[in-house]
Each structure stands twice: as structure tokens, then as C-alpha cells.
Design a protein around this motif. Structure first.
Motif, PDB file in Angstrom:
ATOM      1  N   GLU A 270       0.849  -1.282  -0.005  1.00  0.00           N
ATOM      2  CA  GLU A 270       0.041   0.123   0.048  1.00  0.00           C
ATOM      3  C   GLU A 270       0.841   1.294  -0.100  1.00  0.00           C
ATOM      4  OE1 GLU A 270      -3.236   0.245   2.826  1.00  0.00           O
ATOM      5  OE2 GLU A 270      -3.115  -2.003   2.997  1.00  0.00           O
ATOM      6  N   ILE A 275      -0.526   0.264  -4.129  1.00  0.00           N
ATOM      7  CA  ILE A 275      -1.613  -0.799  -4.576  1.00  0.00           C
ATOM      8  C   ILE A 275      -2.748  -0.633  -3.445  1.00  0.00           C
ATOM      9  CG2 ILE A 275      -2.336  -3.261  -4.436  1.00  0.00           C
ATOM     10  CD1 ILE A 275       0.428  -3.881  -5.560  1.00  0.00           C
ATOM     11  N   THR A 279      -6.618  -4.907  -2.846  1.00  0.00           N
ATOM     12  CA  THR A 279      -5.769  -5.645  -3.654  1.00  0.00           C
ATOM     13  C   THR A 279      -4.530  -6.260  -2.854  1.00  0.00           C
ATOM     14  OG1 THR A 279      -6.392  -4.496  -5.548  1.00  0.00           O
ATOM     15  CG2 THR A 279      -4.281  -5.920  -5.773  1.00  0.00           C
ATOM     16  N   SER A 280      -4.111  -5.457  -1.886  1.00  0.00           N
ATOM     17  CA  SER A 280      -2.760  -5.872  -1.183  1.00  0.00           C
ATOM     18  C   SER A 280      -3.274  -6.866  -0.430  1.00  0.00           C
ATOM     19  CB  SER A 280      -2.402  -4.730  -0.459  1.00  0.00           C
ATOM     20  OG  SER A 280      -3.258  -4.109   0.454  1.00  0.00           O
ATOM     21  N   GLY A 332       4.453  -3.148  -8.560  1.00  0.00           N
ATOM     22  CA  GLY A 332       3.119  -2.621  -8.750  1.00  0.00           C
ATOM     23  C   GLY A 332       2.159  -3.869  -9.337  1.00  0.00           C
ATOM     24  N   GLY A 334      -0.251  -6.780 -10.287  1.00  0.00           N
ATOM     25  CA  GLY A 334      -0.728  -8.081  -9.330  1.00  0.00           C
ATOM     26  C   GLY A 334      -0.014  -9.396  -9.595  1.00  0.00           C
TER      27      GLY A 334
END
Length: 441
Positions: A270, A275, A279-280, A332, A334
Motif C-alpha cells: 500500500e 496498491i 488488492t494488497s 506494482g 498484481g
């Protein structure tokens, strides 16, 4: 092994397995508690410190404060565990954990009582740290003393696996809250639900632990002169200082790897890779799931090939992958972040799995709980609870996003090399011989 002990372990096989299951369940709650604080640290900063500059660092410092009280709890509960029993110590610990988690869940925020909300969280965090001062170590001792010879690595890996389950519940719960709640709702009440869940889990452990049977090892030594004439902690520090040092060194590597390479990853994503929270936390959930699958295999491997060879292999993997994995995290994207998280989580989880049996095996029966609790919890304070705070501070000071990786590598080298020199591999030594100190291994 004496005939009496054979009789005592042959009859209650089903009850012993039940007791081992209940004991292992406790690590879920402990690691859920300490993981969830860091996973929702941004929300805690907004709630108790109004989201001001430096509030996140201050919140991480509160999380660290809980770890500082772990050695004190280790001295108290370690003494109780060696003097009145492993079971009784774990019951009291679970009760205090439930109180601390519930207290944080209902604590008013900055808008209601100002800075006193943060003060209240500090006090309760310290109570939680005191309560779990011998929780994980007590569970590892219980599992090692309850397992069959040749299966201690697998049995104790339950504790490590369940610690990953606790972290998985924490990061998964955090992900669900961040995914389905607005940032305002997450700060207002979402994080409180997560702490309430932890309080309920801790409360559930109290009646469950009353069903546990005491270990045969404790039953055999509780009335011996060596265990009653003086404090078990004093006994182990005088008689087995090497074992305490090895416990500290093994746990230093494990704590640095776990808290920097697993627990701190969502926050790192984060703040560094920009992110978003959901998502993180999702990436952290997947990495934790992979770690759970790996853990029992590491325990079995240590039973078959010995603790030292597996430690060496895992140490090499951690050193080789930590910096490249952080580079992947910083990318960064995914998929690359997920790969980086897995590279960090797998060897860290494997180290914890092997340590779960290797550390208790360094001690004889008298003072095992006390000595292990002190060595483990001192390392956890210095290189576990402090690590997310120090990593964030190092990034702020140096401006390097890879500062946590270099910090982890430094700790692992400085603690791992002397540990391997002092460590006694007792995977193949019967527990009776370890308990009596017949073989040094």
C-alpha cells in the motif's frame, strides 16, 4: 521409557489427540490477534490519531508495545507452565487475550475521547502482549511433549500451520472489509468487527482448554526436587544457557522472516507500490494460503532428514529470494507482486515449522517452558514486533523501498550463522533422553 509412562500414553490416545488439536488451535487466535493489528493499522491510525502526519508510525509503535510486554508474560507464564502445568497456563493466557481483544474492539476513538482512546489501546495492547508471552511457546512445548518420537516435527508444525491460519483469517478478514466497505465505514466500524471476532475466538479457547490432558513429561517432573526447590527459570538459565541462546537465535531468524516477509507485506504494498487496500490484502491472503500448505511438509522433512539440513536449506532460500522478492513487490503489478509475496512467505513459513519442534528439543524437561518462552519472546520483541516499525522508519530515512529487505537479510545472517554453530539436532533422539539430558545431540 518406563512402563508407567507407556501405560499412561497407551490408554488415552484419542484424548491425547484431542488435546493436541485444542492446543494447536490456540496459535490461530494468537497470530490472528497480532496480525490483524498491523493489517488494519491505517484504519487504527485514522480512528485513534485522527489520521495526522506520523499517525501510521505511531500506530505501528503501539503494535510494537504489545511485543515489549511479551518477555514479562514469558517469565510469568513460563514459570507457571513449569510449576503448575502447561494446561493451566494456557487457560489463563486465553482469558486475558479475550479481554484485551474485546477492549480494543469497543474502545472509543479520537473524535469521542481524544488521545485517551489511543492510550487505552496502548494499555490493552500491552495486556495482549503479556497474555501471549508464553502462548505460542507453551503450545509448541505441549505438542512436542505429546507427540510420538519420530513425529515431533510434524506434530509441532501444527502450531506453525495454525499460526498461518490465524494470519490468513486476519488478512482475509481485512480483505473482505476493505473490499465491501467504503474507507469511511472501514475506519468507523469495520475494523472493530475484526477485533470482536478475535475476542470470540479467544473466549472459545477457555472451555476447550479445560478439556486438555496434561503432558506426561510435566506429570513426571512436577514433584521432583529439581522442579520444586527453585524457580524453573533460574534453573534453566543456570543449567542450560546455550539452549536459551539457541532459542533466541532460531526465533530471531524466524521473527524477522515472518514479520517482514509475511505480516508487513500488505502494508508495504500500500505504501510503496501504491496498491489499494483490497488488492494488497488479497495478495497477502493468497501468500498466506501457500504458506499453510508448505508448513507440514517442512515439519515432515525435518523428521526425516534432520532439523539442521532443513534449516540450512531454508536459510539459503530466504537469503537468496528476499531482495529479488521485494523488487517484485515494488513492481506494482498484481501477478509480479503475488510471485514476490509467495517467494517471501514460503521459506519464512518453513522456518517457523521446523523451529516449532527444534527449539523445545534444546531443553530438558525441567525449565523447558520457561527457557523457551524467554528465548523466543525476547527475539520476537527485537526482530518481530519492532520489524514493521523499523522497516517503515528505514524507508523514510533512506528513501529506499528495499530497506526492509536489507534489514531482513542482515538479521538472518547475524543470527543464523551462530545459531547453526550452536544448534543441537535432536530429531532422532527419543524424548525421554532429551528430557533427562542423557544425550546432548
Amino acid at each position: 521409557m518406563s512402563s508407567d509412562r507407556k501405560a499412561s500414553t497407551a490408554v488415552p490416545t484419542s484424548r491425547r489427540r484431542q488435546s493436541m488439536f485444542v492446543a494447536a488451535f490456540g496459535t490461530i487466535v494468537e497470530w490472528y490477534d497480532f496480525s490483524i493489528f498491523f493489517y488494519v493499522s491505517a484504519s487504527l491510525a485514522n480512528t485513534f490519531f485522527n489520521g495526522d502526519d506520523g499517525s501510521l508510525l505511531l500506530t505501528l509503535a503501539l503494535g510494537t508495545a504489545g511485543f515489549i510486554f511479551r518477555p514479562l508474560g514469558a517469565m510469568v507464564f513460563g514459570h507457571l507452565g513449569d510449576r503448575i502445568g502447561r494446561k493451566s497456563s494456557l487457560i489463563v493466557s486465553a482469558s486475558l487475550m479475550a479481554v484485551a481483544l474485546l477492549g480494543i474492539a469497543v474502545m472509543p476513538g479520537f473524535d469521542t475521547i481524544g488521545i485517551w482512546g489511543g492510550v487505552g489501546v496502548l494499555v490493552l495492547r500491552c495486556l495482549a502482549g503479556f497474555a501471549v508471552g508464553a502462548e505460542y511457546t507453551g503450545i509448541m512445548v505441549y505438542l512436542v511433549e505429546s507427540a510420538r518420537d519420530g513425529r515431533r516435527g510434524l506434530a509441532a508444525s501444527w502450531a506453525a500451520a495454525n499460526s498461518e491460519v490465524g494470519s490468513l483469517l486476519a488478512v482475509g478478514g481485512g480483505y473482505l472489509m476493505a473490499r465491501y466497505l467504503s474507507p469511511e465505514d472501514l475506519d468507523a466500524w469495520g475494523w472493530r468487527v475484526l477485533f470482536l471476532v478475535g475476542a470470540l475466538l479467544a473466549a472459545a479457547m477457555v472451555p476447550l482448554r479445560r478439556l486438555m490432558d496434561e503432558t506426561d513429561t510435566f506429570t513426571e517432573v512436577k514433584d521432583t526436587a529439581e522442579n520444586t526447590e527453585r524457580s524453573p527459570l533460574i534453573t534453566v538459565l543456570r543449567s542450560h544457557p546455550r539452549a536459551v541462546l539457541v532459542a533466541f537465535l532460531v526465533s530471531s531468524v524466524g521473527s524477522a522472516a515472518y514479520f517482514l516477509n509475511i505480516t508487513n507485506v500488505p502494508t508495504y504494498l500500500e505504501t510503496t507500490a501504491s496498491i489499494d487496500s483490497s488488492t494488497s490484502l488479497w495478495l497477502g491472503t493468497v501468500a498466506a494460503g501457500v504458506a499453510i500448505v508448505i508448513t507440514p511438509f517442512a515439519g515432515v522433512a525435518s523428521d526425516r532428514f534432520g532439523r539442521r539440513p532443513v534449516f540450512i536449506l531454508l536459510g539459503i532460500v530466504i537469503l537468496a529470494t528476499t531482495i529479488p522478492a521485494y523488487m517484485l513487490l515494488g513492481g506494482g503489478a498484481g501477478s509480479t507482486a503475488l510471485l514476490g509475496g509467495a517467494l517471501l512467505a514460503v521459506p519464512a513459513a518453513g522456518w517457523s515449522a521446523v523451529a516449532a519442534s527444534a527449539v523445545p528439543e534444546q531443553f530438558t524437561a525441567v525449565g523447558r517452558f520457561s527457557g523457551m518462552a524467554i528465548g523466543y519472546n525476547t527475539a520476537t520483541v527485537l526482530f518481530g514486533g519492532l520489524s514493521p516499525f523499523v522497516a517503515t522508519w528505514l524507508m523514510n530515512v533512506t528513501g529506499s523501498p528495499y530497506a526492509p529487505a536489507w534489514y531482513a537479510v542482515a538479521i538472518i545472517l547475524l543470527a543464523g550463522i551462530p545459531m547453526l554453530m550452536l544448534f543441537r539436532d535432536r530429531a532422532q533422539v527419543p524424548l525421554d533422553e532429551i528430557n533427562s539430558g542423557v544425550r546432548s545431540g
